[in-house]
Enzyme design. Structure first.
Site, PDB file in Angstrom:
ATOM      1  CG  ASP A 255       0.300  -1.745  -6.769  1.00  0.00           C
ATOM      2  OD1 ASP A 255       0.634  -2.928  -5.929  1.00  0.00           O
ATOM      3  OD2 ASP A 255       1.208  -0.693  -6.851  1.00  0.00           O
ATOM      4  CG  LEU A 256      -6.231  -4.329  -4.711  1.00  0.00           C
ATOM      5  CD1 LEU A 256      -7.455  -4.736  -4.557  1.00  0.00           C
ATOM      6  CD2 LEU A 256      -5.766  -2.126  -4.552  1.00  0.00           C
TER       7      LEU A 256
ATOM      8  CB  ILE B 111      -3.290 -13.256   9.185  1.00  0.00           C
ATOM      9  CG1 ILE B 111      -5.064 -13.135   9.030  1.00  0.00           C
ATOM     10  CG2 ILE B 111      -3.315 -12.656  10.878  1.00  0.00           C
ATOM     11  CD1 ILE B 111      -5.760 -14.126  10.330  1.00  0.00           C
TER      12      ILE B 111
ATOM     13  CB  THR C 251      10.718   3.197  -2.953  1.00  0.00           C
ATOM     14  OG1 THR C 251       9.051   3.151  -3.297  1.00  0.00           O
ATOM     15  CG2 THR C 251      11.223   1.978  -3.738  1.00  0.00           C
TER      16      THR C 251
ATOM     17  N   GLY D 285       3.976   6.006 -15.444  1.00  0.00           N
ATOM     18  CA  GLY D 285       2.738   7.134 -15.131  1.00  0.00           C
ATOM     19  C   GLY D 285       2.188   7.771 -15.815  1.00  0.00           C
TER      20      GLY D 285
END
Ligand code: C5P
Length: 246
Positions: A70-71, A76, A134, A224
């Site tokens: 999850d980076l 561009i 969020t 988590g």
């Protein structure tokens, strides 16, 4: 494995990806080993990857679970495609890019993921879009020149993501229905903000139980602290899977 999840044909534990929000590789490896067979995969984010890089990723992946990287790439099109080529040898099961990078960025990301998977002989990873974070509300969107509501913008970005070759979207529990209505069933919805009945909400503002989220249309649940903070993480994951099975 959770290749093409549908409500009826996948075991509940495959839907659970445990977020290991830590910079401690040893701790992440121990948790990943403990959770083998109890969850569908592990999520590693910016915090872990900035601290430990590809080596840390590989050490966690060696535990044998698929990895959600999850980076949230956003740049561009050429640079995002290059970043995807750079992480492709790690063979994450899914990874994220920002849909706000626009249609061409999304298409180039999907193409780069497919090309690199073919080149390395891997299964093509799911390229997953991030829509409106969020942490942003309507007034934040207005401040950056978006006059539509958060919901309208999420629906728009979900549809745009599917049109431009992405495999799914990260969305909050309250956005599941609107993202599902903007896309077809093949499009995966990856949902954090999940709390089993009775567990601490922590800093999550809008939460849903695992069973309700799956019922609403979530494909993957990112969970988590209810697992990592439990005295027995494997047992906690099992209880969550059982709660999805009802
Ligand atoms: O510990 P907890 O279950 O709250 O962890 C949820 C994970 O999902 C964390 O890695 C968090 O960064 C991520 N996430 C989230 N809300 C979003 C997007 C990602 O909680 N909107």
């Amino acid at each position: 494995m959770a290749q093409d999840l549908k409500p009826s044909d996948c075991i509940a534990s495959d839907r659970i990806y445990c977020a290991l929000d830590t910079v401690d590789v040893g701790k992440a490896v121990r948790l990943a080993r403990t959770l083998r067979g109890k969850v569908g995969g592990i999520k590693l984010g910016l915090e872990f990857f900035c601290a430990n890089g590809a080596d840390g990723f590989s050490r966690v992946a060696d535990a044998g679970l698929p990895i959600f990287l999850d980076l949230k790439f956003h740049d561009i099109p050429n640079t995002v495609a290059g970043a995807i080529r750079a992480v492709a040898p790690l063979a994450p099961k899914l990874f994220t890019i920002h849909t706000q990078g626009g249609p061409e960025m999304m298409r180039r990301a999907a193409d780069a993921a497919a090309e690199e998977a073919a080149k390395h002989g891997h299964t093509k990873p799911w390229v997953i879009g991030v829509s409106v974070l969020t942490s942003l509300d309507g007034s934040d969107l207005h401040a950056i020149g978006v006059s539509d509501s958060v919901d309208t913008q999420v629906g728009r970005l979900a549809a745009l993501a599917q049109e431009n070759g992405l495999d799914g979207l990260v969305c909050s529990p309250r956005e599941i229905t609107l993202a599902r209505n903007a896309t077809d069933d093949a499009f995966k919805l990856i949902v954090p903000g999940i709390r089993p009945m009775g567990s601490a909400v922590g800093d999550q503002k809008r939460v849903m139980t695992p069973a309700d989220a799956v019922q609403a249309g979530a494909d993957i649940l990112v969970i988590g602290r209810p697992i990592t903070g439990a005295e027995d993480p494997a047992a906690a994951a099992q209880t969550i899977a059982d709660s999805i099975n009802g």
